[in-house]
Enzyme design. Structure first.
Site, mmCIF file in Angstrom:
data_model
loop_
_atom_site.group_PDB
_atom_site.id
_atom_site.type_symbol
_atom_site.label_atom_id
_atom_site.label_comp_id
_atom_site.label_asym_id
_atom_site.label_seq_id
_atom_site.Cartn_x
_atom_site.Cartn_y
_atom_site.Cartn_z
ATOM 1 N N ASP A 106 -9.264 -6.574 2.423
ATOM 2 C CA ASP A 106 -7.944 -7.024 1.992
ATOM 3 C C ASP A 106 -7.688 -8.484 2.380
ATOM 4 O OD1 ASP A 106 -7.185 -4.649 0.825
ATOM 5 O OD2 ASP A 106 -6.341 -3.829 2.667
ATOM 6 N N ASP A 154 0.859 -1.182 0.000
ATOM 7 C CA ASP A 154 0.000 0.000 0.000
ATOM 8 C C ASP A 154 0.890 1.224 0.000
ATOM 9 O OD1 ASP A 154 -2.373 -1.345 0.192
ATOM 10 O OD2 ASP A 154 -2.290 -1.458 2.371
ATOM 11 N N ASP A 184 -4.752 -3.532 5.047
ATOM 12 C CA ASP A 184 -5.231 -3.101 6.356
ATOM 13 C C ASP A 184 -6.729 -3.281 6.519
ATOM 14 O OD1 ASP A 184 -5.843 -1.162 4.532
ATOM 15 O OD2 ASP A 184 -4.655 0.422 5.448
HETATM 16 P P1 ATP Z 1 -3.423 3.583 -0.210
HETATM 17 O O1 ATP Z 1 -3.868 2.389 -0.937
HETATM 18 O O2 ATP Z 1 -2.297 4.303 -0.825
HETATM 19 O O3 ATP Z 1 -3.271 3.376 1.259
HETATM 20 P P2 ATP Z 1 -5.942 4.396 0.312
HETATM 21 O O4 ATP Z 1 -6.433 3.015 0.189
HETATM 22 O O5 ATP Z 1 -5.843 5.035 1.657
HETATM 23 O O6 ATP Z 1 -4.594 4.596 -0.404
HETATM 24 P P3 ATP Z 1 -8.330 5.519 -0.138
HETATM 25 O O7 ATP Z 1 -8.390 5.816 1.298
HETATM 26 O O8 ATP Z 1 -9.177 4.463 -0.714
HETATM 27 O O9 ATP Z 1 -6.871 5.261 -0.562
HETATM 28 O O10 ATP Z 1 -8.597 6.868 -0.872
HETATM 29 C C1 ATP Z 1 -8.962 6.897 -2.209
HETATM 30 C C2 ATP Z 1 -9.390 8.291 -2.554
HETATM 31 O O11 ATP Z 1 -10.513 8.659 -1.762
HETATM 32 C C3 ATP Z 1 -8.343 9.352 -2.254
HETATM 33 O O12 ATP Z 1 -7.523 9.557 -3.355
HETATM 34 C C4 ATP Z 1 -9.162 10.577 -1.922
HETATM 35 O O13 ATP Z 1 -9.468 11.273 -3.113
HETATM 36 C C5 ATP Z 1 -10.421 10.017 -1.366
HETATM 37 N N1 ATP Z 1 -10.431 10.089 0.099
HETATM 38 C C6 ATP Z 1 -9.526 9.592 0.950
HETATM 39 N N2 ATP Z 1 -9.846 9.815 2.221
HETATM 40 C C7 ATP Z 1 -10.999 10.487 2.212
HETATM 41 C C8 ATP Z 1 -11.888 11.008 3.234
HETATM 42 N N3 ATP Z 1 -11.628 10.868 4.519
HETATM 43 N N4 ATP Z 1 -12.990 11.646 2.827
HETATM 44 C C9 ATP Z 1 -13.269 11.777 1.538
HETATM 45 N N5 ATP Z 1 -12.507 11.310 0.534
HETATM 46 C C10 ATP Z 1 -11.378 10.677 0.856
#
Ligand code: ATP
Length: 901
Positions: free
Chosen positions: A643, A332, A639
């Site tokens: 997953d 990730d 996480d």
């Molecule tokens: P990684 O795989 O690198 O850990 P992630 O799984 O944390 O990333 P997500 O959390 O799924 O990625 O986020 C995907 C998208 O959703 C982000 O690019 C952002 O645009 C949006 N996003 C992330 N967090 C929030 C939030 N708390 N509220 C609204 N939109 C969000």
């Protein structure tokens, strides 16, 4: 006064009745009350699973062909009237069992202590505030907050549930998740259908909820049936199994050779049956590496401990070995490769871009428009609207503790709250004015969060939405303008702005709102689908962790490819990938593009592309499968609850210890205590080292057996008395060989561990090279031991006991020097580091020398082992023969090095 809780049909009670019955409140218990309840109800844990009793573990040590062979040999020796020999054989069998018993106990304890590092946690409300506590401290009456992926810590009566689904297989055997709700059900509802309860030990797979604890520990439903579920992990790995199989094969072969030698000796050489039987026993005892299993188990246990010291906690022992052969790590991005310390860096608005400066979580920093600082950012109408929306539509908190600014909650949201603070906004006041009426929480699957908030001016409530730009754009029909009415939504212009921010490595969120929403208290997507006004974009920076750049580089040098998988935008992902030094970062592929590929195409693509963006857990699973189909050994991080399938499927599933859900941890082989990619690289290095050290231990122990067996065969062939007796051989195998080999378990990693390619998973333990080395050193031992013995008997007229004592000491002397060689498979031991660099080796050598002195000079041991004191000239001779043998091994290594380039 302990609280009197009547066991009630909680599922039939209303939430209010449940709270009343438990003397609890929706805002949770007071800390003092909780402490009191913990004292009266006891910790929330199940009674320890019954362990194998000690006597059964001891008996299990005898469940081993080798031990049985030894026992049989002991009995026959006894029948032949050789009391002392029989006594020593039985003694050795006992010592061997005891050593195995103690070591196994120690290894199990080491694993146990590591497992407690993974004690589960729970989020509860105490004094009206969320607190993360150890699950064992949960008490009846606590209000527990449930998020997707959480393991339910105790039996709960749900107070609130939103889309909550729970996997209850552990309790009911039902494999599909069950929908949960706060509404009471009929009192006679069977357990599996009590939808108003969430049970301890089950896992939330979706949605959110809150519930009041009605039972803890053994009083829970799972507690009542826990006896059936108790499992004790055993020490078992493919390598141990491979070794056990090898041991059985070896025992069979040795028995055959011993029988053959017996027949040849009696028929061909005219030995007496009794003498030949002792020789055959000696041969069998000589050739079997008695101490090897203990050494291997200990090496594995030490590896597990070392990994834990580097923040990689092993949940299943086989992972230690698998880590050494990992060829691809899929990681990730956010929080694992990067710091997860998001900072608001830019705001893109219809009328231009605003840069935000200032690091850290404190409210200090400046806003700049076109290079000029903004004195009052809140006077900028669009910027002010954007910052207010970002703060209202977020749950994160920022506060000052001990003079340091810290955040609680999602770092992405915290960045927005900190950004608002920099503009002079007070988030708490703002949230009080825009009191939240309802919310759709953020989930990766829909990639947005929406809130329904009261209007500060008393008008109809407003909806605020933030999320991934493409998702939000699809919900918008207008865009906000400064000092003017909203204009129609210009998708192309906004996409260009997203691209510009993403290219700079920023995570981009779009913020939108709908003013004057319907007065309902329940928010649904239909309330704003296609009717939102886009306010603007925020760009958040989350730099790579310093150590991950180096760790990625180390992995690549070690032939381990690194693939980044992220929910972020492809351009953001590519920019970060490039900063991390991933070779295939430029051609980032999105989840949608992966969907368009069939399995065969994906197999090709996955070899070249290193960055996968806008990816979901399903994509992770496909990627693992595609990589494995090409023979890669894959480590995959995760996480979230979704997953779990990918983690299970991966060769080494890696869960995050801090951010990870319980569901992910349970599916994983390894848990990272610090969520850091660098810890995976460290675990790979340790995994390789463990494998190396096991190989070295084998390479060290087997030649001793080979040398002894060859010596005995040579004596039989030459029609001579045995140069070493069976009991002397047992002494060497059990005492000196094990003592010396154990030192290898502590060997640090070789300098080349992370510069050579990964070991092929199918590579047999005993490769051609290993067999050659074992044979070569065995012959050296034969020459030295048999040569010395013959010299003493034939030319010096030495008595048998003394000659045998000299022969055993000769063998041990070669062993001692060979230990220095065995520290490196091919590198030279003739360096200061090679000779003096390892304390365990020096200690083991010193202990062995003391043991040999006792063996040679102590009258009691003289009687037991049939030894006699040596004179100085014997020692001189021994040293003069041992040194050339050692040099011969070093010469062989040098030749190998030259041939290998
Ligand atoms: P990684 O795989 O690198 O850990 P992630 O799984 O944390 O990333 P997500 O959390 O799924 O990625 O986020 C995907 C998208 O959703 C982000 O690019 C952002 O645009 C949006 N996003 C992330 N967090 C929030 C939030 N708390 N509220 C609204 N939109 C969000």
């Amino acid at each position: 006064m302990p609280l009197d809780i009547h066991p009630t049909a909680w599922h039939a009670a209303s939430p209010e009745e449940a709270l009343d019955g438990l003397a609890a409140a929706p805002g949770g218990l007071a800390e003092a009350d909780a402490a009191e309840r913990l004292r009266s109800h006891g910790p929330n844990s199940l009674p320890e699973a019954a362990r194998r009793p000690a006597w059964r573990r001891l008996v299990a040590q005898f469940d081993n062909v080798l031990i049985l062979v030894l026992l049989a040999a002991g009995v026959v020796t006894l029948l032949l009237g050789h009391w002392v020999d029989a006594g020593v054989i039985f003694g050795v069998v006992l010592i061997n069992a005891l050593i195995g018993f103690i070591q196994e106990g120690k290894a199990e304890k080491a694993l146990d202590s590591i497992r407690t590092m993974l004690s589960p946690e729970a989020v509860v409300l105490r004094d009206g505030r969320r607190r993360r506590i150890k699950a064992v401290e949960v008490v009846p009456g606590d209000v527990v907050v449930i998020e997707p992926g959480d393991r339910i810590p105790a039996d709960l009566r749900l107070l609130r549930a939103r889309g909550l689904r729970v996997q209850e297989a552990a309790l009911t055997g039902e494999s599909l998740p069950v929908d949960k709700a706060a509404a009471p059900v009929a009192a006679d509802t069977p357990l599996a259908e009590r939808t108003s309860l969430a049970f301890a030990g089950t896992t939330a797979v979706q949605g959110h909820g809150e519930g009041v604890v009605v039972a803890t520990g053994a009083a829970t439903e799972i507690g009542r049936i826990s006896q059936m579920l108790s499992t004790v992990e055993t020490l078992d790995t493919p390598l141990l199994r491979q070794l056990a199989a090898f041991g059985r094969l070896l025992t069979g072969a040795i028995l055959a050779v011993a029988t053959l030698a017996f027949v040849i000796g009696v028929v061909g050489r005219g030995y007496s049956m009794a003498a030949m039987f002792l020789a055959a026993v000696g041969l069998a005892v000589a050739a079997i590496p008695e101490g090897l299993p203990a050494v291997v188990t200990i090496t594995l246990a030490i590896g597990v401990k070392r990994m834990a010291g580097r923040n990689a906690i092993i949940r299943r022992l086989p992972a230690v070995e698998t880590l050494g052969s990992v060829s691809v790590i899929c990681s990730d991005k956010t929080g694992t490769l990067t710091r997860n310390e998001m900072t608001l860096a830019a705001c893109a608005l219809a009328d231009g871009e605003v840069a935000v400066e200032g690091v850290g979580y404190g409210p200090e920093g400046t806003f700049r428009r076109d290079g000029a600082g903004l004195d009052d950012p809140m006077a900028d109408p669009l910027l002010a609207r954007l910052l207010v929306a970002g703060c209202v539509c977020a749950d994160a908190l920022v506060d000052q503790r001990d003079g340091r600014w810290t955040i609680t909650g999602d770092p992405t949201e915290a960045a927005l709250v900190v950004g608002a603070g920099k503009a002079g906004l007070a988030p708490e006041t703002l949230r009080r004015e825009h009191r939240r009426l309802d919310a759709i929480p953020f989930e990766s699957e829909h990639a947005y969060m929406a809130t329904l908030d009261a209007d500060p001016d008393g008008g109809r409530p407003n909806i605020h939405v933030k999320g991934a730009p493409e998702v939000i754009f699809a919900l918008c029909d207008r865009e906000a303008r400064a000092n003017a009415a909203d204009a129609p939504f210009d998708a192309a212009a906004w996409r260009a702005r997203v691209e510009s921010l993403s290219r700079r490595g920023m995570r981009v969120l779009a913020l939108a709102e709908r003013a004057g929403a319907p007065d309902e208290l329940r928010l649904r997507q239909a309330d704003f689908d296609g009717s939102l006004t886009l306010i603007g974009l925020v760009g958040l920076l989350d730099p790579p962790r310093e150590e991950t750049v180096a760790a990625v580089h180390r992995c690549l040098r070690a032939g381990v490819r690194v693939k980044m998988i992220t929910g972020d935008h492809a351009l953001t992902a590519a920019a970060i990938g490039e900063r991390l030094g991933l070779p295939g970062a430029a051609g980032a592929l999105t989840g949608r593009e992966v969907d368009g590929l069939d399995d065969a195409a994906l197999r090709t693509v996955v070899q070249e592309v290193d960055v996968f963006a806008r990816a979901t857990p399903e994509h992770k699973l496909r990627l693992v499968q595609a990589l494995q189909a090409d023979g890669s050994v894959v480590a995959m991080t995760g996480d979230g609850v979704n997953d779990a399938p990918a983690l299970k499927r991966a060769d080494v599933g890696v869960a995050m210890g801090v951010q990870g859900t319980d569901a992910a941890k349970e599916a994983a082989e390894m848990v990272l205590a610090d969520d850091n990619f660098a810890s995976i690289a460290a675990a790979v290095e340790e995994g390789r080292t463990v494998y190396d050290n096991i190989k070295k231990a084998i390479l060290f122990i087997l030649p001793t057996n080979g040398g002894q067996a060859l010596t005995i065969l040579a004596a039989i062939a030459a029609g001579m008395v045995l140069p070493i007796t069976a009991v002397q051989i047992l002494w060497v195998n059990m005492i000196t060989a094990v003592t010396l080999a154990l030192a290898l378990a502590f060997e640090p990693a070789e300098r080349t561990v992370m510069t050579r390619p990964p070991r092929r998973a199918a590579e047999p333990l005993l490769s051609g090279f290993l067999l050659w080395r074992v044979g070569f050193v065995s012959v050296l031992m034969l020459l030295a031991v048999f040569g010395l013995f013959v010299w003493e008997i034939r030319t010096q007229g030495t008595d048998l006991a003394t000659a045998r004592t000299a022969a055993v000491n000769m063998l041990v002397a070669v062993e001692i020097l060979y230990l220095f060689s065995a520290r490196y498979l091919t590198a030279s031991a003739l360096t200061a580091e090679g000779l003096f660099g390892s304390r365990p080796v020096l200690i083991a050598v010193a202990l062995t020398i003391v043991a040999q002195a006792a063996f040679t000079y102590l009258p009691a041991l003289n009687v037991l082992f049939g030894t006699a004191p040596l004179e100085p000239r014997h020692w001189l001779l021994i040293v003069c023969l041992a040194v050339p043998a050692f040099l011969a091994v070093e010469a062989e290594k040098a030749l190998l090095r030259r041939r290998g380039g």
